[in-house]
Design an enzyme around this catalytic site. Sequence first.
Site, short mmCIF file in Angstrom:
data_model
loop_
_atom_site.label_atom_id
_atom_site.label_comp_id
_atom_site.label_asym_id
_atom_site.label_seq_id
_atom_site.Cartn_x
_atom_site.Cartn_y
_atom_site.Cartn_z
N THR A 1 -8.24 -4.61 9.09
CA THR A 1 -8.42 -5.86 8.36
C THR A 1 -9.75 -6.54 8.65
O THR A 1 -10.37 -6.31 9.70
CB THR A 1 -7.28 -6.83 8.77
OG1 THR A 1 -7.50 -8.12 8.21
CG2 THR A 1 -7.20 -7.00 10.27
N ASP A 2 -10.15 -7.40 7.72
CA ASP A 2 -11.34 -8.25 7.92
C ASP A 2 -11.13 -9.27 9.03
O ASP A 2 -12.10 -9.83 9.54
CB ASP A 2 -11.67 -8.98 6.61
CG ASP A 2 -10.52 -9.86 6.13
OD1 ASP A 2 -9.42 -9.31 5.92
OD2 ASP A 2 -10.71 -11.08 5.97
N ILE B 1 8.06 3.34 14.61
CA ILE B 1 6.75 3.81 15.08
C ILE B 1 6.34 3.20 16.41
O ILE B 1 5.30 3.56 16.96
CB ILE B 1 5.65 3.56 14.02
CG1 ILE B 1 5.51 2.06 13.71
CG2 ILE B 1 5.92 4.36 12.76
CD1 ILE B 1 4.31 1.74 12.83
N LEU C 1 0.83 -1.21 0.00
CA LEU C 1 0.00 0.00 0.00
C LEU C 1 0.86 1.25 0.00
O LEU C 1 0.54 2.23 -0.70
CB LEU C 1 -0.94 -0.01 1.21
CG LEU C 1 -1.89 1.17 1.34
CD1 LEU C 1 -2.76 1.32 0.10
CD2 LEU C 1 -2.76 1.01 2.59
N TYR D 1 -3.24 -12.28 14.90
CA TYR D 1 -3.18 -11.14 13.98
C TYR D 1 -4.44 -10.30 14.11
O TYR D 1 -4.38 -9.07 14.25
CB TYR D 1 -3.01 -11.63 12.55
CG TYR D 1 -3.11 -10.55 11.50
CD1 TYR D 1 -2.14 -9.56 11.39
CD2 TYR D 1 -4.20 -10.51 10.62
CE1 TYR D 1 -2.24 -8.56 10.44
CE2 TYR D 1 -4.30 -9.51 9.66
CZ TYR D 1 -3.32 -8.54 9.58
OH TYR D 1 -3.42 -7.54 8.64
#
Length: 289
Positions: A103-104, A39, A13, A127
Amino acid sequence: MKKILITGANGQLGNELRLVSADYPEYDYLLTDAAELDITDEAAVNEYVEAHEVDAIINCAAFTAVDRAESQEDVARRVNSDAPGILARAIDKRGGTLVQISTDYVFPGTACTPIAEDEPTQPVSAYGRTKLAGEKAALEGCRSTVVIRTAWLYSSFGNNFVKTMIRLGRERDKLGVVFDQVGTPTYAHDLAVAIMQILSKGPQRGIYHFTGEGVCSWYDFTVMIHKFAGITGCHVSPIHSADYPTPAARPHYSVLDKTKIKKTYGIEIPYWADSVKKCVALLLKNEEK
């Protein structure tokens, strides 16, 4: 000129955002990956955001090794859960916006109709748990957070399902792919375009879903990839998930309802197969170079 920080800029992405950014010259872009900005280090993030006068952050960074996360959940949590909170708090101090990619996998995969943003979450993997915690941290830490849940991401960049199926289709004469996991492939380029449309139109706080239009299984996805890639010597067979066990459980149904993002921002979403065709054509073109 407003400044947009893109984390995870070397991923699928992130690389697509690099390309799409050319269509939005009114912004100044700060492209970072782990080497340029950790980060998970709150002090480092605060210092970077202040020093560069960042106005918006698009967080593309994530621990995406779904199976490895089962045995390394602490590592996944630092990137997927803690970092979004750190980024959110840093940009909130400047009155800016955070776009957090999710996410799904935050859903259990037991639905049978497209899943809306407000339906109950119940991750079935490490996850999914870490990404859901990241959503909450992002929303709690910044008053202008946009969470975008996506699924089955692929691109001409990085490693992904499309590239793997092309490679295996060329190497093997037969291939078994699961047909009882249903969702929608998402071309990272399409998602990048949507993100920039959201930022340019004025982000509205909340959770949104974005994938390609339509529905398919991983088996259907593979058949279409091979069709567009001109692969005819590999027979693809549908198999059950039980025939291909993995350390992490996968949602069996991941079709996300995209009504909210389309109505809020007037975004038009391409049919999944049309985008796969474009991506495969680009991959074949790159091979010729």
